[in-house]
Design a protein around this motif. Structure first.
Motif, short mmCIF file in Angstrom:
data_model
loop_
_atom_site.label_atom_id
_atom_site.label_comp_id
_atom_site.label_asym_id
_atom_site.label_seq_id
_atom_site.Cartn_x
_atom_site.Cartn_y
_atom_site.Cartn_z
N TRP A 140 -7.77 18.11 -2.99
CA TRP A 140 -7.48 19.49 -3.37
C TRP A 140 -6.31 20.05 -2.58
CZ3 TRP A 140 -8.91 21.43 -7.69
CH2 TRP A 140 -10.09 21.02 -8.30
N THR A 174 -14.55 14.27 2.43
CA THR A 174 -13.23 14.20 3.09
C THR A 174 -12.13 13.93 2.08
OG1 THR A 174 -14.27 13.39 5.12
CG2 THR A 174 -11.91 13.04 4.88
N ALA A 202 -12.74 24.73 -2.91
CA ALA A 202 -13.79 25.05 -1.93
C ALA A 202 -15.14 25.24 -2.61
CB ALA A 202 -13.40 26.31 -1.16
N GLU A 256 -12.30 14.43 -1.15
CA GLU A 256 -12.22 15.58 -2.06
C GLU A 256 -11.39 16.71 -1.45
OE1 GLU A 256 -13.65 17.50 -5.76
OE2 GLU A 256 -13.76 15.44 -5.02
N THR A 257 -11.60 16.96 -0.16
CA THR A 257 -10.82 18.00 0.52
C THR A 257 -9.33 17.66 0.53
OG1 THR A 257 -12.73 18.49 1.94
CG2 THR A 257 -10.58 19.28 2.67
N LEU A 275 -16.80 22.05 -3.10
CA LEU A 275 -17.40 21.54 -1.87
C LEU A 275 -18.64 22.32 -1.48
CD1 LEU A 275 -14.12 21.00 0.18
CD2 LEU A 275 -15.39 19.32 -1.15
#
Length: 658
Positions: A362, A356, A415, A358-359, A418
């Motif tokens: 970015w 979460t 992405a 990390e998203t 991830l």
């Protein structure tokens, strides 16, 4: 300890023997060298080693002599043997460092007069980290997201160590392959996979990727390690250190070496150290607390930034937005550091929490890139705002388009971090782009219309144009629409697709402006006065610096009910409409002065009556007497008979009976 280096002379002689043997094999003539094995095992050429009698070293000897050597994964036996030796030595290092840092180990050292050596502790932890990195080399980690691979793989390594310490293993000579330490990747007769008897733990040979040709624990096994650990964690361990290394790591703060204050938590009730979904109870409390504090601080900071003055200015707005986004991203990174390396969260909570963050990081980085490029365009426009050659709208639109592309590239890379496949991202973007193109067809038409306007150059910002009987100056040309400011300061927005299709007049693009003026003079103007006036007006126009030669025309146009009409036509040079209006104003004023010099009066824009004496007579007003309204007739009202009351009816009935 396995990592305790042997004496310098034996280690050096052993290493020299190994080097000399390698040199002898390399210096042999090609005819004397043994033939390479065939391709029946599918071994790639890049991983093949010369077929020579390599010396067999125990894994612990390799660890001591060659700290940078990877784990031996040349066969199932070598992989399993290397992993067990590496993890046993890692367990000793971590436990010894912890006992020296806290607990009875620290107490005994202080009693003996030996203070804690911080450098020695850090060296042990650093060596343990190197060993754990080697142990990761025994795993196929391709199924783990890159964002959480480092922390998750560490937990999997510790869990597998505890699993292997609690299940029966076959004798090592019965396992296919040579012992660990040979690094012989040319062994013949090995199958592509081997399963530990009576388990579902599989060691398989990699056929592609950076680990091609190595025997590692399969991706399916790696995925099920937490499940296997839960099934055997209550069984007795064969390790010389009975404490569960994974439980110790998962329930303690810090990275590998818990801080000294962890002894305070250990002295509390044992339920604080119990694991729920991979987290100790105290870790749940700490994680919720720091997340709530970080959210409150960020919320307050965003509110303060929103209340700052002058946010409507483009440059200031972009700068404040970049600062806000940077603070949010930095706070998220620091929050992740606290959760991963101080509180030391793990398990499924680690993956959800870290993925979460990390998203969001970015996404925030993409916003920062986008805002930074927009700020760059605003600074360029601010620096060159006086230059007429720079089209501000084109710069803004082009920069915005480039910023969107850069943000999308950054999000695509994020992405992949991830663990979203790149081909899937490209396919998703293609399908999504097609869906967006169908759904946003009007928007795309407007975008293409704006590009057509730019390419043709038929209209620019600042031009004075007429669009469907709407006149005004073009204020901006955006990606979707064009804004026009009319003479009454009304802002009109026209979609670019409609603007590219419609017929419009651009007055600014005219190379010459035509001036047409009409003056109505009174009827009492004589012919001589008219001739002199027309001659003077022609001379005035001929001497005007911006008038076109041979374009000026002055004629007696007509005599109508308003008076004697003189028409003036001319073509003047003007770059903008404002210049044209200024020239027209100059011609009107000069013409009025010439009319006044000839003692001629301009006719009024209403009907004038001239009497016999030639004097102006105003028309008489007829007075209309007011009409009195007739009085309204009174409406005749009929008298309705009164309704009989119930009492009177009763009296009449009684009278009849009597």
């Amino acid at each position: 300890m396995f990592l305790a280096l042997p004496s310098e002379a034996p280690a050096q002689s052993l290493y020299q023997k190994y080097i000399k043997q390698q040199q002898k094999e390399i210096l042999k003539a090609p005819s004397e060298k043994p033939e390479m094995p065939g391709d029946e095992n599918g071994m790639p050429e890049t991983l093949r080693m010369p077929a020579m009698p390599l010396m067999e070293f125990r894994a612990k000897d390799i660890i001591g002599m060659f700290p940078l050597a990877p784990a031996d994964t040349s066969s199932p036996r070598a992989t399993l043997d290397s992993f067990l030796d590496i993890m046993e030595e890692t367990n000793h290092l971590i436990q010894e460092a912890y006992e020296e840092n806290t607990g009875m180990g620290a107490f005994s050292m202080e009693t003996l007069g030996m203070s804690k050596n911080h450098e020695r502790l850090q060296n042990k932890i650093h060596l343990a980290e190197i060993l754990l990195e080697r142990a990761r080399g025994c795993f196929d980690l391709s199924g783990l997201p890159s964002a959480t691979r480092q922390q998750t793989s560490l937990e999997l390594v510790l869990q597998l160590k505890e699993i292997l310490d609690r299940i029966p293993l076959p004798p090592f000579p019965d396992i296919p392959g040579t012992a660990a330490g040979t690094y012989d990747f040319n062994q013949a007769g090995l199958e592509n996979s081997w399963t530990i008897p009576f388990t579902q733990i599989v060691i398989t040979k990699m056929t592609e990727g950076p680990q091609q040709g190595e025997y590692v624990f399969s991706a399916q096994t790696v995925d099920r390690i937490p499940e296997f650990y839960e099934e055997v964690k209550n069984l007795p361990s064969r390790s010389s250190i009975p404490q569960d290394l994974y439980h110790f790591f998962a329930s303690s703060p810090g990275h590998l070496l818990p801080p000294a204050w962890f002894s305070l938590i250990e002295s509390q009730p044992s339920w604080l150290l119990e694991l729920y979904y991979g987290q100790a109870v105290w870790q749940w409390f700490a994680l919720i607390l720091i997340t709530a504090i970080a959210a409150a601080i960020l919320f307050a900071f965003i509110n303060v930034m929103r209340r700052l003055p002058d946010r409507k200015k483009p440059v200031r707005r972009q700068v404040l937005s970049i600062i806000t986004s940077s603070v949010i991203v930095g706070s998220l990174i620091f929050l992740r550091y606290l959760a991963d390396y101080q509180i030391n969260i793990g398990g499924p909570v680690l993956q959800v929490y870290d993925l979460t963050i990390e998203t969001l990081v970015w996404i925030g980085a993409a916003v920062i890139i986008y805002k930074s490029l927009r700020l760059l365009s605003e600074l360029v426009l601010l620096k060159n705002r006086g230059a007429p050659s720079i089209d501000r709208s084109i710069i803004r639109t082009a920069t915005q388009f480039f910023a969107i592309i850069c943000a999308l590239v950054l999000l695509t890379y994020g992405a992949t971090r991830l663990n979203i496949p790149l081909y899937g991202i490209i396919a998703g973007i293609s399908v999504g782009g097609l869906a967006i193109a169908l759904a946003a067809q009007p928007t795309l038409e407007n975008l293409l219309g704006g590009l057509i306007l730019y390419a043709d150059g038929i209209v620019r910002v600042g031009d004075y144009c007429e669009f469907n009987k709407i006149r005004g100056h073009v204020e901006s040309i955006g990606m979707r629409s064009t804004r026009i400011r009319t003479t009454d300061r009304t802002l009109v927005t026209i979609p670019n697709a409609d603007l590219a299709k419609m017929n419009f007049m651009n007055f600014t693009a005219k190379d010459h402006f035509r001036v047409v003026l009409r003056f109505a003079l009174k009827y009492d103007t004589s012919a001589e006065q008219l001739e002199r006036l027309i001659t003077k007006i022609k001379r005035m126009l001929a001497k005007h610096p911006l008038s076109q030669p041979d374009a000026a025309k002055v004629r007696l146009e007509n005599i109508d009910e308003n008076g004697i009409v003189i028409q003036i036509e001319d073509s003047v040079q003007a770059a903008t409409r404002d210049e044209y209006l200024a020239i027209q104003e100059s011609i009107i004023i000069r013409t009025l002065k010439l009319i006044s010099d000839e003692n001629i009066e301009v006719a009024h824009p209403f009907v004038t009556n001239y009497g016999e004496t030639g004097n102006l007579q105003m028309p008489e007003k007829t007075v209309v007497p007011p009409v009195k309204p007739k009085p309204k007739a009174k409406a005749e009202t009929k008298k309705e008979p009164k309704a009989k009351t119930p009492k009177k009816k009763k009296e009449r009935k009684k009278a009849k009976k009597a």
